[in-house]
Design a protein around this motif. Sequence first.
Motif, PDB file in Angstrom:
ATOM      1  N   ARG A  57      -0.100-113.389  63.773  1.00 22.67           N
ATOM      2  CA  ARG A  57      -0.376-111.989  64.117  1.00 22.67           C
ATOM      3  C   ARG A  57      -0.392-111.071  62.903  1.00 22.67           C
ATOM      4  NH1 ARG A  57      -2.514-113.123  68.810  1.00 22.67           N
ATOM      5  NH2 ARG A  57      -1.060-113.697  70.470  1.00 22.67           N
ATOM      6  N   GLN A  58      -0.548-111.620  61.704  1.00 24.26           N
ATOM      7  CA  GLN A  58      -0.541-110.763  60.524  1.00 24.26           C
ATOM      8  C   GLN A  58      -1.731-109.804  60.529  1.00 24.26           C
ATOM      9  OE1 GLN A  58       2.134-110.715  58.616  1.00 24.26           O
ATOM     10  NE2 GLN A  58       2.892-112.282  60.038  1.00 24.26           N
ATOM     11  N   ASP A  59      -2.869-110.269  61.007  1.00 25.32           N
ATOM     12  CA  ASP A  59      -4.039-109.379  61.082  1.00 25.32           C
ATOM     13  C   ASP A  59      -3.766-108.210  62.023  1.00 25.32           C
ATOM     14  OD1 ASP A  59      -6.545-112.047  60.873  1.00 25.32           O
ATOM     15  OD2 ASP A  59      -5.406-110.979  59.319  1.00 25.32           O
ATOM     16  N   GLU A  60      -3.161-108.515  63.167  1.00 25.40           N
ATOM     17  CA  GLU A  60      -2.857-107.447  64.120  1.00 25.40           C
ATOM     18  C   GLU A  60      -1.823-106.475  63.545  1.00 25.40           C
ATOM     19  OE1 GLU A  60      -4.497-110.822  66.525  1.00 25.40           O
ATOM     20  OE2 GLU A  60      -3.032-110.630  64.901  1.00 25.40           O
ATOM     21  N   LEU A  61      -0.821-107.010  62.852  1.00 21.54           N
ATOM     22  CA  LEU A  61       0.181-106.129  62.242  1.00 21.54           C
ATOM     23  C   LEU A  61      -0.448-105.206  61.204  1.00 21.54           C
ATOM     24  CD1 LEU A  61       3.287-108.456  61.731  1.00 21.54           C
ATOM     25  CD2 LEU A  61       3.160-106.424  63.188  1.00 21.54           C
ATOM     26  N   CYS A  72      -6.103-102.406  70.431  1.00 23.06           N
ATOM     27  CA  CYS A  72      -5.828-103.512  69.502  1.00 23.06           C
ATOM     28  C   CYS A  72      -5.643-104.764  70.346  1.00 23.06           C
ATOM     29  CB  CYS A  72      -4.578-103.224  68.668  1.00 23.06           C
ATOM     30  SG  CYS A  72      -4.228-104.497  67.435  1.00 23.06           S
ATOM     31  N   PRO A  73      -6.687-105.539  70.542  1.00 23.07           N
ATOM     32  CA  PRO A  73      -6.573-106.740  71.383  1.00 23.07           C
ATOM     33  C   PRO A  73      -5.578-107.743  70.802  1.00 23.07           C
ATOM     34  CG  PRO A  73      -8.857-106.145  70.993  1.00 23.07           C
ATOM     35  CD  PRO A  73      -8.041-105.322  70.048  1.00 23.07           C
ATOM     36  N   VAL A  74      -4.857-108.376  71.697  1.00 20.61           N
ATOM     37  CA  VAL A  74      -3.907-109.429  71.308  1.00 20.61           C
ATOM     38  C   VAL A  74      -4.371-110.707  71.998  1.00 20.61           C
ATOM     39  CG1 VAL A  74      -1.488-110.125  71.181  1.00 20.61           C
ATOM     40  CG2 VAL A  74      -2.095-107.689  71.184  1.00 20.61           C
ATOM     41  N   PRO A  75      -5.310-111.413  71.428  1.00 16.86           N
ATOM     42  CA  PRO A  75      -5.834-112.625  72.065  1.00 16.86           C
ATOM     43  C   PRO A  75      -4.877-113.789  71.858  1.00 16.86           C
ATOM     44  CG  PRO A  75      -6.846-112.322  69.939  1.00 16.86           C
ATOM     45  CD  PRO A  75      -5.942-111.129  70.141  1.00 16.86           C
ATOM     46  N   PRO A  76      -5.138-114.919  72.506  1.00 18.26           N
ATOM     47  CA  PRO A  76      -4.353-116.120  72.167  1.00 18.26           C
ATOM     48  C   PRO A  76      -4.447-116.412  70.673  1.00 18.26           C
ATOM     49  CG  PRO A  76      -5.631-116.480  74.148  1.00 18.26           C
ATOM     50  CD  PRO A  76      -6.073-115.157  73.600  1.00 18.26           C
ATOM     51  N   LEU A  77      -3.449-117.083  70.142  1.00 22.31           N
ATOM     52  CA  LEU A  77      -3.447-117.427  68.731  1.00 22.31           C
ATOM     53  C   LEU A  77      -4.608-118.349  68.399  1.00 22.31           C
ATOM     54  CD1 LEU A  77       0.355-118.188  68.263  1.00 22.31           C
ATOM     55  CD2 LEU A  77      -0.830-116.107  67.569  1.00 22.31           C
TER      56      LEU A  77
END
Length: 864
Positions: free
Chosen positions: A252-256, A375-380
Motif C-alpha cells: 500500500r505504499q502507493d496509496e499512502l 482513493c481506491p483500495v483494490p486487492p493487493l
Amino acid sequence: MHVGILGPVEARSPEGEIAIGGPRPRTLLALLAVRVGEIVPLDRLVDELYGSAPPADAANALQAQVSRLRRALGDAGLVEFHPAGYRLALAPDQVDAHRFAALAADGEKALEQGDARAAESLLTQALQLWRGPALADVPAPGHATRLEQQRSAATSALVAARLRLGTADVAEIEELVRQHPLDERLRGYLMRALHQDGRQAEALRAFEDARAVLAEELGVDPSAELRDVHLQILRGQTHRTPPAQLTSFVGRQDELRRIAALTSRLVTLTGPGGAGKTRLAVQAAPSAIFVDLAPAKDVAAATLQALGLKETVLEPQDRLTLALRERDAVLVLDNCEHVVVQAAQLAQHLLGTCPSLRILATSREPLGIIGETLCPVPPLDAEQSVALFTDRARLVHPAFVPDEHTARICRELDGLPLAIELAAARVRTLTTEEIANRLDDRFRLLTKGNRAAAPRHRTLRAVVEWSWDLLSEDERDLAACLATFDGGATLEAVERVCGHDVEVLDALVDKSLVEAVDGRYRMLATIREFCAEHKRVDAGHAAYFEDLARRADPELRRHDQLRWLARMSAEHANLVQAVEWATEHDPDRALRLVGALAWYWYVKGSRAEVGDVAKKLLARVPEEVTEEYATLLALAAPDRVEAVLRQLSGPIRQPFVLVAWALLTGPPDPGSPRTPLQEAVRTSDDPWMQGLLGFSDAYTTWVTTGDRAEAIRAARVALGRFQDLGERWGRAQIIDVLASLTEDPREALELTDEALRAVSELGAVEELAELRVRRADRLLDLDQDQAERDYRLALDLATRAGLATTRTLATAGLAEIALRRGDPARAEALLHEARGEAGSGWSHATAQRQVEEALSALARTRGA
C-alpha cells in the motif's frame, strides 16, 4: 432427496417423508449425513454406531444396517460402499446441517465485512432450518454438541447484526443470556441493546448482574471486553475504537503516498470488504480522531462520542462545529457504507464550518459530495501479496523463503490481505505446496478465522485448535501453563512456575500465541481460554505469588516502595487469582497470602475488592490467635477483630494489623494497661514500627494533654524515622498530624498538600480521599469554593474505594458549606444522607457522632 439432522433425523423425497426405520438405521443415516460426500471409515462407523459394546461380527452387523437403510431410502446407490468405508452420495446442500453451515458462514462473513443487512438475512435463513435439538432422536453426542455450538455462534452473530442495524430485540437477548449465563459476549450484546433502547440504567445493572454471576460461578471478574462495553456505556459511547496494530504494515505504499500528496480536505478510501481500508486509514492518519460507524445509527452522535463529548441542547452538528472549528485535525469516518447519506451530510457540514478540518473516510461507495477525492483500495497486486505473505510467514518461520506456490496461494485468495495473513500462519508445519493444495478445503476455515477477531467465538476456536496441533510437546506444555496466569507473567514467573526456559517461550512468541509487551508475556483471551483446557498449574501459581507477596511486603515500607508497588500492581490480577484459588483448595495458604498482601491491599485501596473472597475464606479456616487471622477478620468481620488483637503478643510482622486496630477501635487510652501486642510494639526496634509509634504518641499527647509543643516534637521524631526509610505512607500520616497541630491555617494547607503529594505517588486511594476531606476542612474559612471542590473529589474517591466513613465526612462537609451559604434545607438533606452511610469501626462512629451533632445544632438554630 433431502436429509435433516437439525432436529429429529428425517429423510424426504419429492413424494414426501421416508420411513427410515428403527434407531440403528436412523443413527447410521445421521452419521453419514454429518459427513455427507465423504467416505466414513468402517471402524469409525462401528464405534459410533455400537459404542463400547460392538457385536462379535461388527463388520457383518454394520453391513446389515446399511442394507436396511438402503431399502428404506429406496435407492441403494445413495449409500455407496468403498474399500475404506461408506459414503452418502448426496450433495452437501441436500443435508440441512451443511446448508445451515454454508448460510451461517456467508452471514458471518457479511457481518465481518460490514454488511449487517445481508448478514441478518443469511443468518435468519440459516437458523430457520433448525427444527429442534440437533440429532434429537439418535445417540451422537459429539456431533450434536458441535452442531449446537455452531447454532449458538450463528445466533450470536445474528444478534450482532441486529445490533448494528438498531433492531436488536432485548427480550430475545435476555432469553439467550438465561440459557447461557456465562457467555460474556451475549451479556455484552444485552448491555448494548439496552443502551440502544435508551435504557442506560438497566444496561449498567446488566453489567453488575454479569459480574455477580461470573464471580459466583467461576470466581473471576468480567473480561476486559465486557468491562470495555461497561465503560463505553458509562461514557455514553456505542462503539469501540479500533485495536492497536500488532503487526507491521506491508504494501500500500502507493496509496499512502497518494493520500499524503492529496490536497483535498475530503478523501474517501473505497474498496471491497477485506481489502484493508481501515488498516490503511490508521496507517495514513495515526493521530486522527477515529469514528467507527459500523455499529452506529446516528453519525453525528457517534462522532460526538469519539470526541468524548455529550449531546447538549445544541444540534449535534452544531456541537461538533464548536468543538472542531478551531482545530487543525483529521477526522476518520470508518465504515460509512450503511450510513452513507448521513456521513455525506455531516462531512459537508463540517468541512463548510471548520476550515482547518480534514476528513478521511472509508466506505464501499463514495460519499458523493463536492470536493471529495476518491482513493481506491483494490486487492493487493501480486508483488504486494507475496510480500505480505512472506512478512507474516517469517513471524512463525524465520527462515521462510517464498516460492512459486506462494504466488499461487495469493492469487487464489484474490490478493485480500486478511485471507493472506491467515494462510501465511500455516507455514509453521505445512509447505506452501501443501497449503495451496488445501485451499479448496480450507478457504471457509480461513474466512472463519478472519471473523474470529471476536474473542471466544466458536470459529476462532477451530483456528486455535489447529495452531495447537502444530506445537511441540514443550510448547504445548508451556502454553497451557502460561494460560493459568490471569494477568500475564514475567519471565521469572514463567521459569519458576512452568519450568521452561526462555527458548520455548520465545518460540510461542514467534508463533504469535504469546505477546511480549514491556517485560510481560500475555496471551490473547481466546488463545488463553483454549490452552487452559489442557493443563492447570494453580498450586504452583499460588505458591509463586505467595513467595512474591512475602518478598514484597517489607519492601513496600522502604526506599524502594514505588518500584515494588508498581510490580505488585502489575501482578494484581494474579495475586487475587492466587487467593481465590487457595481459598477453595488450600485455605492455609490462602490465609498466609491474605496476611502477606494486607498492606499492599490497604495502600492500593483494594480492601473492598477482596471483601467477598475474605468472607469465603473466613468460613473455611478455624479460629486462631494469629495476626493472619486478625488480618482476615479486619477484612471480613471487623466487629470480631478486637478480641483477637487483644490476645496477640507479637512480634508483629504485618503492620496492617496495627493500622486496622487503630481504624476499628481508635487511639489507645493512655490510662489503660497495655496489651501484650502494644507492649511488643513499644519495645520493637523496627524503625517503621517506631515511626508508627511516634505517630500514635504525637496524636494521643495532643488529644489527652493538649501539649502542642510536645506533640509536635514527637511527630517530628517520627517523621524523621519515615524519611530515613524513604516511606511515603508514614510520612504523609505524620505531616497530616503536623497540619492538625499548627495554628497557622495556611501552613496547615501547605502541609496537607505535601501529604497529598506523598500518597499520590503511592496511588493510595483511601489516604487520598481522607486527606482531600481534611484539606477541604482546612479551606472552609479560606476558600469555600475550593473546599467544595475538594469535598466532591473526596466523595468520588471514597465511592470508588467503598469508604463509608470518608463519604460521611465529605457529605457532612458539603452540608456545612450549604449552611454557610444560607441553604439550611439543603444542609439538612445532606446530613441525613451522611447519616445513612453504613460503616463500622471507631472512625465511622466518630464521623456519625459529628453528623448527629450537626443535625442537632441545625435543629436548635431553626427552633431559635
